[in-house]
Enzyme design. Sequence first.
Site, PDB file in Angstrom:
ATOM      1  N   ASP A   1       0.867  -1.170   0.000  1.00  0.00           N
ATOM      2  CA  ASP A   1       0.000   0.000   0.000  1.00  0.00           C
ATOM      3  C   ASP A   1       0.916   1.236   0.000  1.00  0.00           C
ATOM      4  O   ASP A   1       2.130   1.136   0.215  1.00  0.00           O
ATOM      5  CB  ASP A   1      -0.985  -0.005   1.178  1.00  0.00           C
TER       6      ASP A   1
HETATM    7  C1  BGC Z   1      -4.961   3.291  -0.055  1.00  0.00           C
HETATM    8  C2  BGC Z   1      -5.099   2.258  -1.158  1.00  0.00           C
HETATM    9  C3  BGC Z   1      -4.958   2.921  -2.499  1.00  0.00           C
HETATM   10  C4  BGC Z   1      -3.606   3.593  -2.549  1.00  0.00           C
HETATM   11  C5  BGC Z   1      -3.298   4.247  -3.886  1.00  0.00           C
HETATM   12  C6  BGC Z   1      -3.704   4.105  -0.218  1.00  0.00           C
HETATM   13  O1  BGC Z   1      -3.677   5.169   0.656  1.00  0.00           O
HETATM   14  O2  BGC Z   1      -4.992   2.640   1.190  1.00  0.00           O
HETATM   15  O3  BGC Z   1      -6.326   1.595  -1.039  1.00  0.00           O
HETATM   16  O4  BGC Z   1      -5.118   1.991  -3.525  1.00  0.00           O
HETATM   17  O5  BGC Z   1      -3.552   4.576  -1.542  1.00  0.00           O
HETATM   18  O6  BGC Z   1      -4.013   5.398  -4.074  1.00  0.00           O
END
Ligand code: BGC
Length: 760
Positions: A294
């Site tokens: 993530d």
């Molecule tokens: C979120 C993810 C997301 C990623 C990219 C993160 O902060 O938890 O779910 O896909 O950002 O934007």
Amino acid sequence: MKNKLIITLYILMLLPLLNAVAQAEGINNIDPVIEQKIDSIISLMTVKEKVGQMTQYNGSFDVTGAPSDIDSKTKLEKLKNGEVGSMLNVLTAKATREAQEVVMQNSRLKIPLIFGYDVIHGYKTMFPVPLGESASWDLEALKLSAQIAAEETAASGVHWTFAPMIDVSRDARWGRIMEGAGEDPYLNSVIGVARIKGFQGEDLKAINTIAACAKHFAGYGFAEAGRDYNTVNVGESELQNAILLPFKAASEAGVATFMNSFNEIDGVPATASTHLQRDILKRDWDYKGFMVSDWGSIAELIPHGFAKDKMQAGKLAVVAGSDMDMEGRVYEMALEPLVADNQIDEKLLNDAVRRILRVKFALGLFENPYKYSDEKREKEVLLSKENLEASRDIARKSIVLLKNEKGMLPLKKSLKSIAVIGPLADDKDAPLGNWRAQAIKNSAVSVLEGIKNAVGKNTQINYAQGASLGMGERSFLMPLTINETDTSGFTEALEAAKKSEVVVLVVGEDAFQSGEGRSQTTIKLRGVQQELIDAVAEVNSNIVLVLMNGRPLDISKPNEQVSAILETWFLGSEAGNAIADVLFGAYNPSGKLPVSFPRNVGQEPLYYNQKNTGRPSSDMVTYSGYQDSSREALFPFGFGLSYSTFEYGNVSLDAKDFSGEGMLNVSVAITNTANVAGKETVQLYIRDLVASRTRPVKELRDFKQILLEAGETKTVTFTINSKTLEFYSANAKWEVEPGDFEIMIGTNSVDLQTVKITYE
Ligand code: BGC
């Protein structure tokens, strides 16, 4: 002749094996020819280039103009050197083509970039937020919405969505509850698979399909106290049976990628968890796609107190099986020296790169790295009439009728006057939801507009906002200000209510009250909304409450004040039209709650599939309950009314027991006793009465949707086999333990008929 016989026998012996290979779906379906190509690419790569494939950058730079700062320049240089394998948030056919050109024209090995983006409930045409859409329980509609989102995304040059989120979420305080399918593992599994199939289609190479991503692996929805990113503590039984069930289904469905999660679980951050990523996902489930971290989660191993610096964080993450570093900037600095120093085996990099290249091959990027970046297609596909129609259809299927007394709904089009009141009544932006991708600001059909479109000239619409809710600009990253004081619009609202036969009162949440980082300690209507309801209820008793929200709300008080309640979530581009369809009966509501609505926040986390405990009930205080509140939901999981009434006959079994790979059938006849056709979702729950790990009091294991004409009766039959009854047992495997089971069938998780069966 003899040779022929031997060959035939040989083929026959191989058949089961060949079948087994053919059965693997999506990314798990290994093509030996592609694998050979991957081998040869890997054999040509330097360690730096391998690390490059494992590095993902955010796209906040403009490759067409002069880079504006040193950071952008560095990014550009890295792209040219093949030190970046993927980018996120690079959008449009033009921009993706340009970024791809940088890599294809400059890098040594010319390995195409894969572009990722959060397409959570639509790209340009907005669909209901995932929790809302899940209330449709309509797997075909869910698949179609993902399919359309994929088509629009792919037409903009993007190859990969970071969806579906399949985190089982049971805490209404958690802002991201909006992004998944709610509290039930089975519902999350089947909806997750429907979405994956919608995004990925039959063939990832097709220009209208994109790679999906099962996230967040794992446990993110179990954050303590519903506080985003917070600690998770669960044991193996809950982990496997509740949290991982949807991920196992996603892996089996061949989802192209997984994303790990920000949280720690039992003391180990998920990003550094070998148990989750290597042992369970890649070994036990034999998963062949790749794991992206993530955003920055590898670097976050440091504040977690799990790694002392980036070098250690990189080592922990790569050993644990995190294949790609999203914006953590850790792999790019740590992996090369770690390999040079013999602190990690280069084979770990090879494995990660192989998985990433596999997905790039599956998308057809090696054949044509620009195939998705087509400006002509982009213009044709985005926000087309058909896409908007599909959005309206799933939007109305997602609405849940929670209450309908005094025959309030459907409203008659012959009404002389309707007051449309509330902070969200003419809001053209809130229905677009929180993860709104490329939605155009203020582009949704508001409830007021939808009602105006539905009624004739003879109906007087008296609109008054009454009060505002969220104030200022909606920003994805910044906190929202709520109007806590301004009631100056009440007078106008009360006048509108007084002079109208019926009031449609639209309240709930701002779109930016739910979503990432949007946890709350209160789940009541915020701001001055309850005061507004109190005031309107004083002057008009014919109120239809229309709720818009991304989480279950505590609506105990409004529930006593109004005659009808429609739960409409954030329904997307066509929200107002879809709501009007239900208000006036053009669509008979069929949605069912994918999550329990509590009586108060103190009950959270509240979920129907709870354990019995050793003290389920008593006349004294010594039982598992509350002294100041019921422990039951106000509106339970699976609940939703219709303008039809469905009567269930007696549940019947064709056998009382079965064993091994056998099965039995359980049937029930359902009659629509109303004079309007309607759709019912018939739900099947089980209870394993005694097991080596305690089991929930109820578990959804199947459901069927049926359309019944007025007065029509249909019999629904479910087949129960070992798959229906299995769970992850104390033997650390999925199995059925012989014994007695309750089978429950009904219209929601509370109103059920129970029969007993035995698995021998
Ligand atoms: C979120 C993810 C997301 C990623 C990219 C993160 O902060 O938890 O779910 O896909 O950002 O934007």
